[in-house]
Motif scaffolding. Structure first.
Motif, PDB file in Angstrom:
ATOM      1  N   GLY A   1       0.754  -1.163  -0.153  1.00  0.00           N
ATOM      2  CA  GLY A   1      -0.037   0.057  -0.085  1.00  0.00           C
ATOM      3  C   GLY A   1       0.646   1.195  -0.106  1.00  0.00           C
ATOM      4  N   VAL A   2       2.250   1.259  -0.665  1.00  0.00           N
ATOM      5  CA  VAL A   2       2.908   2.256  -0.708  1.00  0.00           C
ATOM      6  C   VAL A   2       2.238   3.539  -1.564  1.00  0.00           C
ATOM      7  CG1 VAL A   2       5.188   3.471  -0.947  1.00  0.00           C
ATOM      8  CG2 VAL A   2       4.844   1.005   0.166  1.00  0.00           C
ATOM      9  N   GLU A   3       1.761   4.480  -1.372  1.00  0.00           N
ATOM     10  CA  GLU A   3       1.153   5.225  -2.297  1.00  0.00           C
ATOM     11  C   GLU A   3       1.699   6.836  -2.439  1.00  0.00           C
ATOM     12  OE1 GLU A   3      -2.996   5.105  -1.299  1.00  0.00           O
ATOM     13  OE2 GLU A   3      -3.298   3.169  -1.847  1.00  0.00           O
ATOM     14  N   THR A   4       2.336   7.131  -1.515  1.00  0.00           N
ATOM     15  CA  THR A   4       3.048   8.493  -1.486  1.00  0.00           C
ATOM     16  C   THR A   4       4.588   8.672  -1.335  1.00  0.00           C
ATOM     17  OG1 THR A   4       2.898   8.870   0.810  1.00  0.00           O
ATOM     18  CG2 THR A   4       0.677   9.221  -0.372  1.00  0.00           C
ATOM     19  N   PRO A   5       4.994   9.593  -1.921  1.00  0.00           N
ATOM     20  CA  PRO A   5       6.589   9.807  -1.472  1.00  0.00           C
ATOM     21  C   PRO A   5       6.900   9.921  -0.104  1.00  0.00           C
ATOM     22  CG  PRO A   5       5.751  11.172  -3.428  1.00  0.00           C
ATOM     23  CD  PRO A   5       4.737  10.640  -2.770  1.00  0.00           C
ATOM     24  N   SER A   6       6.202  10.367   0.874  1.00  0.00           N
ATOM     25  CA  SER A   6       6.437  10.716   2.145  1.00  0.00           C
ATOM     26  C   SER A   6       6.368   9.134   2.770  1.00  0.00           C
ATOM     27  CB  SER A   6       5.252  11.448   2.830  1.00  0.00           C
ATOM     28  OG  SER A   6       5.259  11.243   4.341  1.00  0.00           O
ATOM     29  N   GLN A   7       5.550   8.261   2.474  1.00  0.00           N
ATOM     30  CA  GLN A   7       5.475   6.929   2.907  1.00  0.00           C
ATOM     31  C   GLN A   7       6.699   6.304   2.479  1.00  0.00           C
ATOM     32  OE1 GLN A   7       1.833   5.500   1.007  1.00  0.00           O
ATOM     33  NE2 GLN A   7       0.559   6.209   2.843  1.00  0.00           N
ATOM     34  N   TYR A   8       6.967   6.359   1.233  1.00  0.00           N
ATOM     35  CA  TYR A   8       8.239   5.665   0.598  1.00  0.00           C
ATOM     36  C   TYR A   8       9.423   6.276   1.449  1.00  0.00           C
ATOM     37  CZ  TYR A   8      12.233   4.939  -2.354  1.00  0.00           C
ATOM     38  OH  TYR A   8      13.494   4.391  -2.777  1.00  0.00           O
ATOM     39  N   GLN A   9       9.622   7.424   1.731  1.00  0.00           N
ATOM     40  CA  GLN A   9      10.851   7.974   2.562  1.00  0.00           C
ATOM     41  C   GLN A   9      10.913   7.424   3.958  1.00  0.00           C
ATOM     42  OE1 GLN A   9      13.458   9.483   1.279  1.00  0.00           O
ATOM     43  NE2 GLN A   9      12.734  10.169  -0.826  1.00  0.00           N
ATOM     44  N   SER A  10       9.665   7.459   4.571  1.00  0.00           N
ATOM     45  CA  SER A  10       9.818   6.986   5.986  1.00  0.00           C
ATOM     46  C   SER A  10      10.100   5.412   5.679  1.00  0.00           C
ATOM     47  CB  SER A  10       8.315   7.197   6.454  1.00  0.00           C
ATOM     48  OG  SER A  10       8.069   8.669   6.772  1.00  0.00           O
ATOM     49  N   LEU A  11       9.541   4.440   4.912  1.00  0.00           N
ATOM     50  CA  LEU A  11       9.889   3.253   4.917  1.00  0.00           C
ATOM     51  C   LEU A  11      11.182   3.106   4.672  1.00  0.00           C
ATOM     52  CD1 LEU A  11       6.525   2.281   2.991  1.00  0.00           C
ATOM     53  CD2 LEU A  11       7.147   1.436   5.489  1.00  0.00           C
ATOM     54  N   LEU A  12      11.785   4.028   3.743  1.00  0.00           N
ATOM     55  CA  LEU A  12      13.325   3.570   3.444  1.00  0.00           C
ATOM     56  C   LEU A  12      14.029   3.834   4.552  1.00  0.00           C
ATOM     57  CD1 LEU A  12      15.582   3.462   1.061  1.00  0.00           C
ATOM     58  CD2 LEU A  12      15.447   5.864   0.949  1.00  0.00           C
ATOM     59  N   GLN A  13      13.949   4.862   5.473  1.00  0.00           N
ATOM     60  CA  GLN A  13      14.539   4.945   6.646  1.00  0.00           C
ATOM     61  C   GLN A  13      14.296   3.899   7.733  1.00  0.00           C
ATOM     62  OE1 GLN A  13      12.777   8.539   8.419  1.00  0.00           O
ATOM     63  NE2 GLN A  13      13.487  10.036   6.661  1.00  0.00           N
ATOM     64  N   THR A  14      13.356   3.202   7.533  1.00  0.00           N
ATOM     65  CA  THR A  14      13.148   1.998   8.656  1.00  0.00           C
ATOM     66  C   THR A  14      14.049   0.735   8.023  1.00  0.00           C
ATOM     67  OG1 THR A  14      11.245   0.979   7.366  1.00  0.00           O
ATOM     68  CG2 THR A  14      10.728   2.745   9.224  1.00  0.00           C
ATOM     69  N   GLY A  15      14.423   0.803   6.769  1.00  0.00           N
ATOM     70  CA  GLY A  15      15.120  -0.471   6.437  1.00  0.00           C
ATOM     71  C   GLY A  15      14.436  -1.385   5.456  1.00  0.00           C
ATOM     72  N   CYS A  16      13.072  -1.238   5.169  1.00  0.00           N
ATOM     73  CA  CYS A  16      12.245  -1.951   4.221  1.00  0.00           C
ATOM     74  C   CYS A  16      12.897  -2.432   3.188  1.00  0.00           C
ATOM     75  CB  CYS A  16      10.901  -1.204   4.089  1.00  0.00           C
ATOM     76  SG  CYS A  16       9.569  -1.280   5.109  1.00  0.00           S
ATOM     77  N   ASP A  17      12.699  -3.567   2.778  1.00  0.00           N
ATOM     78  CA  ASP A  17      13.526  -4.181   1.486  1.00  0.00           C
ATOM     79  C   ASP A  17      12.687  -4.021  -0.001  1.00  0.00           C
ATOM     80  OD1 ASP A  17      15.602  -5.441   2.862  1.00  0.00           O
ATOM     81  OD2 ASP A  17      13.938  -6.367   3.764  1.00  0.00           O
ATOM     82  N   TYR A  18      11.261  -4.084   0.192  1.00  0.00           N
ATOM     83  CA  TYR A  18      10.510  -3.951  -1.026  1.00  0.00           C
ATOM     84  C   TYR A  18       9.345  -3.102  -0.684  1.00  0.00           C
ATOM     85  CZ  TYR A  18      13.574  -7.699  -2.131  1.00  0.00           C
ATOM     86  OH  TYR A  18      14.596  -8.772  -2.235  1.00  0.00           O
ATOM     87  N   ALA A  19       9.019  -2.441  -1.971  1.00  0.00           N
ATOM     88  CA  ALA A  19       7.523  -1.690  -1.976  1.00  0.00           C
ATOM     89  C   ALA A  19       6.672  -2.189  -3.091  1.00  0.00           C
ATOM     90  CB  ALA A  19       7.929  -0.065  -2.197  1.00  0.00           C
ATOM     91  N   GLN A  20       5.352  -2.096  -2.613  1.00  0.00           N
ATOM     92  CA  GLN A  20       4.567  -2.456  -3.340  1.00  0.00           C
ATOM     93  C   GLN A  20       3.155  -1.623  -2.969  1.00  0.00           C
ATOM     94  OE1 GLN A  20       3.081  -6.632  -3.053  1.00  0.00           O
ATOM     95  NE2 GLN A  20       1.061  -6.140  -4.163  1.00  0.00           N
ATOM     96  N   GLY A  21       2.602  -1.213  -4.372  1.00  0.00           N
ATOM     97  CA  GLY A  21       1.494   0.071  -4.126  1.00  0.00           C
ATOM     98  C   GLY A  21       1.458   0.617  -5.495  1.00  0.00           C
ATOM     99  N   TYR A  22       0.414   1.703  -5.286  1.00  0.00           N
ATOM    100  CA  TYR A  22       0.401   2.737  -6.556  1.00  0.00           C
ATOM    101  C   TYR A  22       1.350   3.214  -6.924  1.00  0.00           C
ATOM    102  CZ  TYR A  22      -4.602   1.222  -6.878  1.00  0.00           C
ATOM    103  OH  TYR A  22      -5.832   0.218  -7.127  1.00  0.00           O
TER     104      TYR A  22
END
Length: 734
Positions: free
Chosen positions: A684-705
């Motif tokens: 459910g990654v839909e916004t750049p803000s979400q992406y940046q926050s998830l990148l900081q946490t160390g998530c490996d993969y993104a899936q979403g609009y």
């Protein structure tokens, strides 16, 4: 229990004055020993007691154990209980027993053993773990009760039923030779032949039985003498009863039972012979009826809660529907919400305790005339007799709902439980049957669950139309699967580190009447019917074909995830079928990921599911735990199953960019997953803000609009060309 008390090391008296405190302790000890001796005296003649160490070696038995097994205490102590194995039970029976008790729970069941002389005996067995001071299992204590006679009675009852069925088939040929009561009446309905067995059947009316007398005269004298139970000339309906009996006698054919004096039962079978005579055979079935009555008493109640069971409830409902007077009653069907998760988290013993408490609360919150029953599992029913109106029924249902508000204590823990209630008013009509009443209440229950659970719904015809629509959708889905109309859409997944393509998740798609049916509805329809496995096969086939098409065009699809249901994983052949399909399409098992939800690994059959998951993992298939954080899965489950990926649910991802709590949760889950050697996919990654926050946490993969919407196979080329050109899957201004 000889040896059980004697095995206690008694403290010896001290020579010096022990002081008042010591005396009190010794007095208390003597009281305890005296109480134990009393228990021994009470239990020893009837209870079979055995104690084993934690490996199952017998360490102590009482006299009753020796008596029934015909082994001496010396022969038993040091032996395993397999010494008594009769071979009646399969190995799985004992494996399940050991699984329960080694897990610290109490086991109860019936076991057939073989004594030393080769004779078989049955025991009602309860085995409980024995704990040491540190709380660990150090052995097991079993108590048993001899139920051999009951088992023999049950077998005799079954044998008798079979025998009588055979006799019924032979009656037409050998009716005159039966050693039971026999009576024959001529065309004028006068008694022309009878034997002594006939008079023995009707002991009080024996003086009225004489050749030449009409059947009606004999019957009236028998009623006057009190021959028939629960009927006398003082009853208002005695003449109606006689008239009904005369009609059945003059139109013979169907056998029936008569309750007669002395608490006896006579089975009456009458036939009209070819010459026009009516021949009746009377069989004393008193022993059979008494056995049936005993079995019925045991069968009417639910053994766990003591409530009535389904069969008895249906009998009471049938009686209400058959009454002449118009009565306004109501049937309530109840399902406990979330019971499965509670049962799996806290154990079956806690689940049983919860069901008992819920049954008690229901019983305490209805009228004495109402009937509370447990239908099985976590399903209950309440029959509100003569409730008067729908408003009164709703008032009682609300009271039952409120009865579940207080937590239920399960040991040291308190759990909350709620229920969904389906209510239907029971109205008498020519077409009314218990089955239809249950169906309407079940429809209302389904609506209550659909409304969000922990509520109630009252049946109306609109609900039935909704159910018919759902059934029509299920049939349409069945046809779509059979005709190959199920499609798949591929939603891309991208790496956080470089925004490059990593793979896809295959999602089910179905177009009905030129409209796409929501994926959640497709899965719901399949799960509510028998289509979930067939749907899974269709999606897998579509996914593997799509991968072939991508490779044929020179594209690299990456790892492709397919959602799998619990019903598929329970199939012991599923792993082989999936691997064979992957191989037949020319793919490697390492290219496939199967996604399972927390609910799947918490399934009651999680052991079988675990076997399937391990087989797939060993063959190279990766396992992803979907929707993590929305259910009841714990760290234990992550260690128990070969999980390679954790998919963080979109409910956490949605607020991760501006909610510190969500950000901390995602970070903690990611850190935990990495420490366990797993990778993390954010859904459910839909916004750049979400992406940046998830990148900081160390998530490996993104899936979403933000990466891409789900793409139909025929439209995926553009996306894959961008991937081949080494361009980032998605771009945005950070």
């Amino acid at each position: 229990m000889r040896g059980l008390i004697n095995a206690i090391d008694l403290p010896r008296p001290e020579t010096r004055d022990p002081g008042p405190g010591k005396c009190a302790d010794q007095a208390d000890l003597q009281d305890v020993l005296a109480e134990l001796a009393s228990f021994k005296t009470a239990l020893d003649p009837h209870t079979i007691v055995g104690i084993t160490n934690r490996t199952g070696t017998i360490t102590n038995v009482n006299d009753r154990f020796c008596q029934i097994s015909k082994y001496s205490r010396l022969e038993l102590i040091g032996a395993k209980h397999s010494l008594l194995n009769s071979g009646h039970h399969p190995p799985a029976f004992f494996q399940e027993m050991w699984r329960v008790i080694s897990g610290g729970a109490r086991w109860h069941g019936e076991i057939c053993n073989r004594a030393k002389d080769g004779s078989l005996y049955w025991v009602d067995t309860t085995i409980a773990p024995k704990m040491d001071a540190s709380g660990r299992i150090c052995g097991y204590v079993s108590t048993r009760y001899d139920i051999t006679q009951r088992k023999q009675a049950e077998k005799a009852l079954n044998d008798e039923n079979l025998r009588r069925e055979r006799v019924e088939m032979l009656l037409r040929d050998i009716i005159e030779t039966l050693p039971n009561g026999v009576a024959a009446y001529d065309e004028n309905d006068r008694l022309i032949l009878f034997n002594s067995g006939f008079k023995e059947c009707y002991r009080r009316a024996g003086g009225a039985i004489a050749e030449g007398r009409r059947f009606q005269e004999i019957l009236e004298d028998a009623v006057a003498s009190g021959e028939f139970a629960d009927l006398s000339c003082a009853d208002d309906n005695w003449q109606n009863w006689i008239n009904a009996r005369l009609r059945s006698h003059r139109n013979p054919g169907r056998a029936f039972l008569q309750a007669v004096s002395g608490d006896r039962w006579i089975k009456v079978q009458e036939r009209r012979s070819a010459s026009g005579y009516i021949v009746g055979v009377q069989t004393d079935v008193t022993d059979l009826k008494r056995a049936e009555r005993q079995v019925k008493l045991q069968a009417e109640a639910d053994p766990l809660t003591g409530l009535l069971n389904r069969r008895t409830l249906i009998e009471r409902l049938t009686a209400i529907l058959s009454q002449k007077a118009e009565r306004h009653s109501a049937l309530v069907l109840i399902d406990l919400d979330g019971f499965k998760a509670i049962n799996d988290m806290h154990g079956h013993g806690a689940g049983d305790a919860l069901l008992i408490e819920v049954g008690k609360r229901f019983r305490d919150n209805v009228r004495k005339s109402d009937i509370v029953a447990r239908l099985g599992g976590d399903e209950f029913a309440v029959l509100l007799v003569d409730v008067g109106s729908k408003a009164n029924a709703i008032r009682i249902v609300r009271k039952l709902l409120r009865s579940l508000e207080n937590p239920v204590r399960l040991g040291r823990k308190a759990v909350r439980v709620s229920g969904s209630f389906g209510l239907t008013i029971v109205r008498k009509s020519k077409s009314a049957t218990p089955l239809k009443v249950f169906k309407r209440a079940d429809i209302a229950l389904y609506q209550a669950k659909h409304n969000g659970r922990s509520t109630y719904a009252v049946y109306n015809t609109d609900m039935e139309r909704s159910i018919r629509r759902r059934e029509a959708m299920i049939e349409a889905l069945r046809r779509a699967i059979a005709q190959g109309e199920i499609q798949v859409a591929m939603q891309p997944q991208a790496r956080f580190v470089d925004r490059g393509h990593a793979g896809f998740e295959a999602l089910v798609r179905w177009q009905k009447d030129n409209q796409w049916v929501p994926a959640a509805e497709i899965v719901s329809l399949a799960e509510q019917s028998d289509l979930i496995c067939a749907l899974g096969r269709a999606v897998l086939a579509g996914t593997l074909n799509a991968m072939c098409e991508m490779k044929r065009k020179g594209f690299a699809p990456g790892k492709v995830a397919v959602n799998v249901a619990a019903a598929q994983l329970r199939n012991p052949n599923f792993a082989k079928e999936l691997l064979d399909a992957v191989s037949a399409h020319g793919h490697s098992a390492s290219e496939i990921i199967i996604e399972v939800t927390e609910g799947v690994i918490l399934d009651r059959t999680s052991e079988a599911i675990g076997v399937t998951l391990n087989r797939l993992f060993e063959a190279g298939v990766k396992i992803a735990l979907d929707d993590f954080g929305t259910g009841y899965a714990s760290l234990t489950h992550l260690q128990r199953y070969p999980v390679s990926y954790i998919k963080i649910d979109r409910s956490f991802v949605r607020d991760v960019g501006h909610d510190h709590g969500c950000h901390a949760i995602v970070g903690a889950v990611t850190s935990l997953a990495h420490s366990l050697g797993m990778e993390v996919v954010a859904e459910g990654v839909e916004t750049p803000s979400q992406y940046q926050s998830l990148l900081q946490t160390g998530c490996d993969y993104a899936q979403g609009y933000l990466v891409a919407k789900p793409i139909l196979v025929e439209e995926i080329d553009t996306y894959l060309r961008n991937c081949e050109a080494n361009r980032p899957v998605f771009t945005f201004v950070a």
